[in-house]
Design an enzyme around this catalytic site. Structure first.
Site, mmCIF file in Angstrom:
data_model
loop_
_atom_site.group_PDB
_atom_site.id
_atom_site.type_symbol
_atom_site.label_atom_id
_atom_site.label_comp_id
_atom_site.label_asym_id
_atom_site.label_seq_id
_atom_site.Cartn_x
_atom_site.Cartn_y
_atom_site.Cartn_z
ATOM 1 N N ARG A 123 0.851 -1.208 0.000
ATOM 2 C CA ARG A 123 0.000 0.000 0.000
ATOM 3 C C ARG A 123 0.881 1.251 0.000
ATOM 4 N NH1 ARG A 123 -4.957 -0.404 4.084
ATOM 5 N NH2 ARG A 123 -6.076 0.631 2.397
ATOM 6 N N GLN A 128 -0.669 2.679 -6.258
ATOM 7 C CA GLN A 128 -2.115 2.925 -6.162
ATOM 8 C C GLN A 128 -2.869 2.662 -7.459
ATOM 9 O OE1 GLN A 128 -2.562 6.850 -4.491
ATOM 10 N NE2 GLN A 128 -2.808 6.054 -2.421
ATOM 11 N N ASP A 131 -3.784 -0.958 -7.682
ATOM 12 C CA ASP A 131 -4.365 -1.534 -6.469
ATOM 13 C C ASP A 131 -5.726 -2.161 -6.766
ATOM 14 O OD1 ASP A 131 -5.233 -2.190 -3.972
ATOM 15 O OD2 ASP A 131 -5.088 -0.184 -3.114
ATOM 16 N N SER A 134 -8.433 -2.425 -3.733
ATOM 17 C CA SER A 134 -9.264 -1.262 -3.436
ATOM 18 C C SER A 134 -10.325 -1.034 -4.503
ATOM 19 C CB SER A 134 -8.393 -0.009 -3.298
ATOM 20 O OG SER A 134 -7.591 -0.100 -2.140
ATOM 21 N N TYR A 229 -4.274 -2.892 7.447
ATOM 22 C CA TYR A 229 -5.299 -3.928 7.359
ATOM 23 C C TYR A 229 -5.609 -4.492 8.740
ATOM 24 C CZ TYR A 229 -4.410 -4.038 2.303
ATOM 25 O OH TYR A 229 -4.273 -3.706 0.981
#
Length: 284
Positions: A123, A128, A131, A134, A229
């Protein structure tokens, strides 16, 4: 020129595709050649002609795709048959479950396949745009509420008319990661009364900022790992959490289970007794 290939998924378990026509255009602009299996995304209403227009090559079989491609994109893990078809020293990019897909992964390693599992990306800011956890969890949280609303036999928001008032639906979100937060936001937009629970204390502020009440066992132990997490909690904590949830769940109309622990099987959040305690017509 490097060749990227992708074959049809097993539609009984996976409806998504790795490549859309728009993505084909991006790949070809970068100098890649793209090979796709015939009727690659027909189930999503995307014809082979749509892919051809953007520069993809349509192949009649998955065997042909694997034979021509050096890079394979796949949403889910390869099957045994596909593992035999993929060329040695190829690159495989997708989403893999290191516990359930362990045997297949070991076979791929023996073939000197370079495996990139996008659901295991760190992360960090640079990652990103890749990802998948997500982006897909965001959609899952939204769709969970929409599906629940269609199954629920009453209205979601409060309905006030001259003939009387209908109380809003009560929705309980279990697990407030990306999916859970999107579920809260979607349920609130539909006018439901929303509550949520999570083992991470930091999740409480996020819930309340979206208008949901937060339910949690008092716990001094830090339940969040370094990556943000949730981590697996002790048996004692789980028992106290179950007791708290058992009482709350009796009054709920819809329950959405969205808790996940990275690298492990999702926790079982509802017991048979909890389900039996819910009202007739409730949705899980």
């Amino acid at each position: 020129m490097k060749t990227i290939g992708s074959v049809k998924e097993d539609l009984s378990v996976e409806k998504r595709v790795s490549i859309t026509p728009e993505i084909v255009k991006k790949f070809t602009d970068l100098g890649f050649s793209v090979n796709l299996e015939k009727k690659y995304a027909e189930h999503l209403g995307i014809n082979d002609e749509d892919y051809k227009e953007k520069g993809a090559n349509i192949n009649f079989s998955k065997e042909e795709v694997f034979k021509k491609s050096e890079v394979i994109l796949k949403v889910s893990c390869l099957s045994d048959h596909e593992t035999r078809l993929i060329k040695n020293k190829s690159i495989l990019i997708g989403q893999f479950d290191t516990s359930n897909d362990k045997d297949i992964i070991n076979k791929l390693i023996k073939k000197d396949i370079k495996i990139f599992s996008l659901n295991l990306l760190p992360r960090i800011t640079r990652a990103q745009s890749m990802d998948v956890l997500s982006s897909q969890s965001n959609l899952a949280g939204y769709k969970a509420v929409i599906d629940s609303a269609s199954l629920y036999n009453k209205a979601m928001p409060m309905m006030m008319t001259a003939a009387g008032t209908i109380a809003p639906a009560k929705i309980f979100i279990m697990g407030v990661g990306v999916a859970g937060l999107q579920a809260i936001a979607t349920a609130k937009r539909l006018g439901a009364v929303v509550s949520a629970t999570d083992v991470r204390r930091a999740a409480g502020e996020q819930c309340e900022s979206l208008g949901a009440s937060f339910i949690m066992v008092d716990e001094e132990e830090d339940s969040e790992d370094s990556g943000g997490y949730a981590k697996e909690m002790s048996i004692d904590y789980q028992e106290r959490q179950n007791k708290l949830i058992s009482e709350h769940i009796k009054s709920q109309d819809i329950v959405i289970c969205s808790a996940l622990i990275p690298g492990k099987t999702a926790p079982t959040l509802l017991t048979k007794e909890m389900v039996k305690s819910m009202k007739l017509g409730s949705v899980i």
